[in-house]
Design a protein around this motif. Structure first.
Motif, PDB file in Angstrom:
ATOM      1  N   TYR A  18       0.900  -1.165   0.183  1.00  0.00           N
ATOM      2  CA  TYR A  18      -0.156  -0.036   0.120  1.00  0.00           C
ATOM      3  C   TYR A  18       0.924   1.236   0.052  1.00  0.00           C
ATOM      4  N   ARG A  21       2.432   1.732  -3.409  1.00  0.00           N
ATOM      5  CA  ARG A  21       1.459   2.353  -4.541  1.00  0.00           C
ATOM      6  C   ARG A  21       1.292   3.804  -4.156  1.00  0.00           C
ATOM      7  N   GLU A  25       1.617   6.860  -6.704  1.00  0.00           N
ATOM      8  CA  GLU A  25       0.472   7.848  -7.172  1.00  0.00           C
ATOM      9  C   GLU A  25       0.619   9.220  -6.746  1.00  0.00           C
ATOM     10  N   ASN A 322     -10.477   1.158 -10.503  1.00  0.00           N
ATOM     11  CA  ASN A 322      -9.693   0.850  -9.191  1.00  0.00           C
ATOM     12  C   ASN A 322      -8.487   1.875  -8.892  1.00  0.00           C
ATOM     13  N   LYS A 325      -9.988   5.230  -8.180  1.00  0.00           N
ATOM     14  CA  LYS A 325     -10.689   5.319  -6.644  1.00  0.00           C
ATOM     15  C   LYS A 325      -9.433   5.538  -5.847  1.00  0.00           C
ATOM     16  N   PHE A 326      -8.382   4.866  -6.302  1.00  0.00           N
ATOM     17  CA  PHE A 326      -7.086   4.951  -5.275  1.00  0.00           C
ATOM     18  C   PHE A 326      -6.366   6.215  -5.581  1.00  0.00           C
TER      19      PHE A 326
END
Length: 476
Positions: A18, A21, A25, A322, A325-326
């Motif tokens: 997480y 990621r 992002e 997805n 959303k993230f």
């Protein structure tokens, strides 16, 4: 039965994945937000510099430029920016879907709509003196600002060209092009403003020449880049497809304009309302100082607004719901963290920062009293524009326009008037009530965003791109 050690290892792996990621992002968001923040600051500085040089020459010139910039051009800027924001949805989703050629078509459609809008706004410029007098300005300032407004009509049409160009480039993540163009124009603008307004003493004529020329130079340099490079295939020349399905495009553009204008005007109204208090001079000065700080802080929020709009529209257009959303989660965490830091800075310097803007002890004390409300406002304004950017990226402009009307003008504004005038809490009461409207709007947008079916949004994005020209372009 799994051992606690294995479970802990699994949790650590998930957390590590997480965090990794989130880092990826965040890097994508900052690559978009960083240059956009600087671009916004540079372009905002064009008008601010012109205003500053005009003030060094003549007080009436300063008043004329200030009033035209904030009232006439400010109103037009809000409308045009809002109308152009429809392009963020369509260009971003078309780019994500791989239909690159449609970006040029969408930009041309937006030009048609915004140039028409500019023509409709001309009476505001032509008859600005009586409009300004109606708003309470003196005859002398209204006439001077009205004369300056007539000379600034070319800037209105530059807005009509510039906003679609910027959304076109943003959707392709070509934000560095906008940054370098804006930086170069700002350097030239600074020199020629000094030369024409200050050195040669051309006054309002010099101010109009430099501001019009600089705004159009932004347009010309960006267009040269697009025409020469073809923008990686996004520009394939002028086409009659620009006039296809304009009605649907106008509907989305109007919804975007209403949504953004209701947001932009909301806190601008605060100064007007405070001006109706008894002995309003000190509260108005204090609120103006707070709004100046809030305005500069808003530059960061605008950068993240653009970044999340591009990320969401690109990912929905690509069908990766997805990732969209993230991206919303990542930008929300980042922007709120910045908002908390901004709030801490405001509260910790509340006894000092007012003196950067005023030498009046009374105004400084009133500003210090309002610092807590300013801190709450900068915190809320770190998240609220991000959620608006999500709305633009997903194409929810109509929904958010209704939410804004209800929260801002049905709840927040009346609450502020009641607290300020009926219950006699003054400027603090007016601002507190209006903050209530922002809290309600932000809360509703958080609920809407968290309950969103992102898979369905991706399907709607595909339908939207096909409906508004994608299939036409590729069936040829």
């Amino acid at each position: 039965m799994e051992s606690p050690l294995l479970e802990n290892n699994e949790d650590e792996k998930q957390l590590s994945s997480y965090v990794k990621r989130f880092g990826i992002e965040s890097k994508k968001l900052w690559k978009l937000a960083g240059p956009t923040i600087l671009t916004t600051v540079f372009q905002y500085s064009l008008g601010a510099l012109t205003q500053a040089f005009a003030g060094l020459v003549d007080d009436l010139d300063l008043a004329a430029v200030s009033v035209e910039n904030s009232v006439i051009a400010g109103f037009a800027f809000g409308v045009m920016l809002g109308m152009g924001s429809a392009l963020e949805t369509l260009c971003g989703q078309a780019y994500g879907a791989g239909q690159i050629r449609m970006l040029g078509v969408y930009m041309q459609r937006s030009w048609v709509i915004l140039i028409t809008t500019a023509i409709l706004l001309l009476p505001l410029y032509i008859w600005s003196p009586p409009i300004l007098k109606l708003m309470g300005q003196t005859t002398q300032i209204s006439n001077a600002a009205g004369k300056f407004a007539l000379w600034m009509i070319p800037q209105l049409f530059a807005y009509a060209m510039n906003f679609p160009i910027q959304k076109f480039l943003q959707a392709q993540r070509k934000v560095l092009v906008m940054l370098w163009v804006s930086a170069g124009v700002l350097v030239l603008h600074t020199f020629f403003s000094w030369l024409l307004i200050f050195k040669l003493r051309w006054g309002l004529i010099g101010a109009a020449i430099t501001l019009n020329t600089s705004t159009w130079l932004l347009v010309i340099l960006q267009l040269l880049y697009i025409f020469i490079t073809k923008s990686d295939g996004a520009w394939s020349g002028f086409t009659w497809l620009a006039f296809v399905d304009l009605f649907g495009f106008v509907k989305l553009s109007l919804a975007s304009a209403v949504m953004l204008c209701l947001e932009v005007w909301y806190l601008m109204i605060l100064i007007v309302i405070v001006g109706h208090l008894q002995n309003p001079l000190i509260p108005v000065d204090a609120i103006s100082i707070c709004m100046s700080i809030n305005g500069w802080d808003a530059m960061i929020a605008i950068g993240f607004n653009a970044a999340i709009s591009v990320r969401v529209s690109n990912e929905l257009g690509a069908g990766d719901f997805n990732a969209a959303k993230f991206s919303v989660l990542a930008v929300s965490i980042t922007s709120v963290s910045i908002g908390v830091i901004a709030m801490i800075v405001v509260l910790s310097t509340k006894n000092y920062f007012p003196y950067l803007f005023t030498t009046s002890v009374e105004v400084a004390k009133e500003t210090t009293k309002l610092a807590a409300l300013l801190g709450v406002t900068v915190l809320l304004n770190s998240l609220q524009p991000v959620l608006s950017g999500v709305a633009i990226g997903a194409g929810w402009q109509s929904l958010v326009a209704y939410i804004n009307v209800g929260c801002y003008y049905v709840v927040g504004l009346p609450a502020g008037i009641i607290l300020g005038f009926v219950l006699r809490f003054g400027a603090e009461g007016i601002w507190s009530g209006m903050i209530g409207g922002i809290v309600l709007q932000t809360t509703i947008l958080i609920v809407v965003t968290s309950m969103t079916n992102w898979k369905k949004e991706a399907e709607q994005a595909e339908t939207r791109v096909k409906k508004w020209g994608g299939s036409i372009a590729y069936d040829q």
